[in-house]
Design a protein around this motif. Sequence first.
Motif, PDB file in Angstrom:
ATOM      1  N   LEU A 105       0.855  -1.183   0.000  1.00 53.26           N
ATOM      2  CA  LEU A 105       0.000   0.000   0.000  1.00 53.26           C
ATOM      3  C   LEU A 105       0.889   1.231   0.000  1.00 53.26           C
ATOM      4  N   LEU A 106       0.756   2.018  -1.057  1.00 48.74           N
ATOM      5  CA  LEU A 106       1.613   3.196  -1.224  1.00 48.74           C
ATOM      6  C   LEU A 106       0.847   4.459  -0.889  1.00 48.74           C
ATOM      7  N   GLY A 107       1.525   5.402  -0.261  1.00 42.40           N
ATOM      8  CA  GLY A 107       0.876   6.620   0.193  1.00 42.40           C
ATOM      9  C   GLY A 107       0.694   7.659  -0.894  1.00 42.40           C
ATOM     10  N   ASN A 108      -0.135   8.620  -0.604  1.00 40.47           N
ATOM     11  CA  ASN A 108      -0.329   9.775  -1.478  1.00 40.47           C
ATOM     12  C   ASN A 108       0.987  10.503  -1.690  1.00 40.47           C
ATOM     13  N   GLU A 109       1.158  11.069  -2.896  1.00 46.95           N
ATOM     14  CA  GLU A 109       2.419  11.704  -3.246  1.00 46.95           C
ATOM     15  C   GLU A 109       2.808  12.827  -2.284  1.00 46.95           C
ATOM     16  N   GLY A 110       1.811  13.519  -1.740  1.00 46.05           N
ATOM     17  CA  GLY A 110       2.124  14.659  -0.878  1.00 46.05           C
ATOM     18  C   GLY A 110       2.026  14.373   0.606  1.00 46.05           C
ATOM     19  N   THR A 111       1.019  13.591   0.989  1.00 43.18           N
ATOM     20  CA  THR A 111       0.726  13.416   2.420  1.00 43.18           C
ATOM     21  C   THR A 111       1.078  12.039   2.964  1.00 43.18           C
ATOM     22  N   GLY A 112       1.445  11.112   2.099  1.00 46.50           N
ATOM     23  CA  GLY A 112       1.781   9.768   2.572  1.00 46.50           C
ATOM     24  C   GLY A 112       0.535   8.970   2.911  1.00 46.50           C
ATOM     25  N   LEU A 113       0.707   7.930   3.708  1.00 46.67           N
ATOM     26  CA  LEU A 113      -0.420   7.091   4.111  1.00 46.67           C
ATOM     27  C   LEU A 113      -1.261   7.802   5.162  1.00 46.67           C
ATOM     28  N   SER A 114      -2.564   7.672   5.027  1.00 39.60           N
ATOM     29  CA  SER A 114      -3.476   8.254   6.019  1.00 39.60           C
ATOM     30  C   SER A 114      -3.568   7.341   7.230  1.00 39.60           C
ATOM     31  N   ALA A 115      -4.168   7.839   8.306  1.00 42.50           N
ATOM     32  CA  ALA A 115      -4.352   7.034   9.519  1.00 42.50           C
ATOM     33  C   ALA A 115      -5.196   5.797   9.215  1.00 42.50           C
ATOM     34  N   LYS A 116      -6.213   5.958   8.378  1.00 40.16           N
ATOM     35  CA  LYS A 116      -7.081   4.830   8.015  1.00 40.16           C
ATOM     36  C   LYS A 116      -6.304   3.777   7.243  1.00 40.16           C
ATOM     37  N   GLU A 117      -5.431   4.224   6.349  1.00 39.82           N
ATOM     38  CA  GLU A 117      -4.628   3.287   5.578  1.00 39.82           C
ATOM     39  C   GLU A 117      -3.634   2.557   6.481  1.00 39.82           C
ATOM     40  N   CYS A 118      -3.031   3.283   7.407  1.00 38.72           N
ATOM     41  CA  CYS A 118      -2.062   2.668   8.324  1.00 38.72           C
ATOM     42  C   CYS A 118      -2.706   1.595   9.191  1.00 38.72           C
ATOM     43  N   GLU A 119      -3.973   1.767   9.521  1.00 38.80           N
ATOM     44  CA  GLU A 119      -4.674   0.813  10.384  1.00 38.80           C
ATOM     45  C   GLU A 119      -4.756  -0.579   9.780  1.00 38.80           C
ATOM     46  N   ILE A 120      -4.828  -0.688   8.463  1.00 39.05           N
ATOM     47  CA  ILE A 120      -4.975  -2.011   7.854  1.00 39.05           C
ATOM     48  C   ILE A 120      -3.628  -2.671   7.548  1.00 39.05           C
ATOM     49  N   CYS A 121      -2.537  -1.966   7.786  1.00 37.47           N
ATOM     50  CA  CYS A 121      -1.212  -2.514   7.476  1.00 37.47           C
ATOM     51  C   CYS A 121      -0.705  -3.428   8.580  1.00 37.47           C
ATOM     52  N   ASP A 122      -0.103  -4.532   8.196  1.00 36.48           N
ATOM     53  CA  ASP A 122       0.486  -5.462   9.158  1.00 36.48           C
ATOM     54  C   ASP A 122       1.896  -5.034   9.548  1.00 36.48           C
ATOM     55  N   PHE A 123       2.583  -4.358   8.648  1.00 34.87           N
ATOM     56  CA  PHE A 123       3.913  -3.835   8.948  1.00 34.87           C
ATOM     57  C   PHE A 123       4.249  -2.771   7.909  1.00 34.87           C
ATOM     58  N   PHE A 124       5.382  -2.094   8.112  1.00 38.75           N
ATOM     59  CA  PHE A 124       5.784  -1.005   7.227  1.00 38.75           C
ATOM     60  C   PHE A 124       7.240  -1.186   6.805  1.00 38.75           C
ATOM     61  N   VAL A 125       7.529  -0.745   5.594  1.00 39.34           N
ATOM     62  CA  VAL A 125       8.913  -0.696   5.140  1.00 39.34           C
ATOM     63  C   VAL A 125       9.210   0.719   4.647  1.00 39.34           C
ATOM     64  N   TYR A 126      10.480   1.067   4.733  1.00 42.25           N
ATOM     65  CA  TYR A 126      10.917   2.332   4.146  1.00 42.25           C
ATOM     66  C   TYR A 126      12.151   2.066   3.301  1.00 42.25           C
ATOM     67  N   ILE A 127      12.478   3.008   2.425  1.00 43.68           N
ATOM     68  CA  ILE A 127      13.626   2.876   1.540  1.00 43.68           C
ATOM     69  C   ILE A 127      14.742   3.779   2.049  1.00 43.68           C
ATOM     70  N   PRO A 128      15.837   3.220   2.509  1.00 46.61           N
ATOM     71  CA  PRO A 128      16.945   4.047   2.996  1.00 46.61           C
ATOM     72  C   PRO A 128      17.476   4.966   1.892  1.00 46.61           C
TER      73      PRO A 128
END
Length: 222
Positions: A105-128
């Motif tokens: 699940l990829l976030g909006n270009e400007g604001t990133g993932l919303s709180a609602k979107e984050c709620e359904i995620c099992d984990f998160f990754v970022y790109i160093p």
Amino acid sequence: MENGEKKNYESYVVVHNIAKRHNVGTLARSATAFGVSELILVGRRDFNAFGSHGSTSHLRFRHFHSLTLACSFLKERDCDICGVEITDNAVAVNEHPFRKSTAFLLGNEGTGLSAKECEICDFFVYIPQFGCGTASLNVTVAASIVLHHFGVWAGFSERSREGNKFLVAEKPINQMRRNYCTETAASVIEERKLKRESAAIGFFDESGKDEAAPNLLDTLFD
């Protein structure tokens, strides 16, 4: 993966709140290159196919009216949902924190993932990042990096090459029927109602040539 065990994993991309419709065409190209099983559109299903270079013919699209429905579909397939976002508990994608088939699940270009979107995620990754000149990556670039890492972890087979290009498969026969999911008449009517309501509050207002861009999925789902 442990003990050399070979499993068949799948990857999905969930498109929910991407503001620039032309990004979805480019995202479809990356999804095809890195072995994504389905591109899941939530809410809006219209996008500009520019940048896909014909890859939409080789990728299955599925549409849901809400994140809840999309989440239920993915859980039925025993998928983790991975948010691509810099959060306090996000793990670097190069550490390959994957366990099984995964939907990204990829976030909006400007604001990133919303709180609602984050709620359904099992984990998160970022790109160093290693340079100091930008705070974030374009959403399609970020997707390409993450999907490539997942493909490496999952052991996807590399596509054959010829010269300086990868071989492209023949377009599927009856691709309009086979590669794109169908919907009931009632759901299409409901979508059009939501689209009219969104248009009334300016949700679809976009500047530039995107406004007149071909609406690929409206044709496919009609």
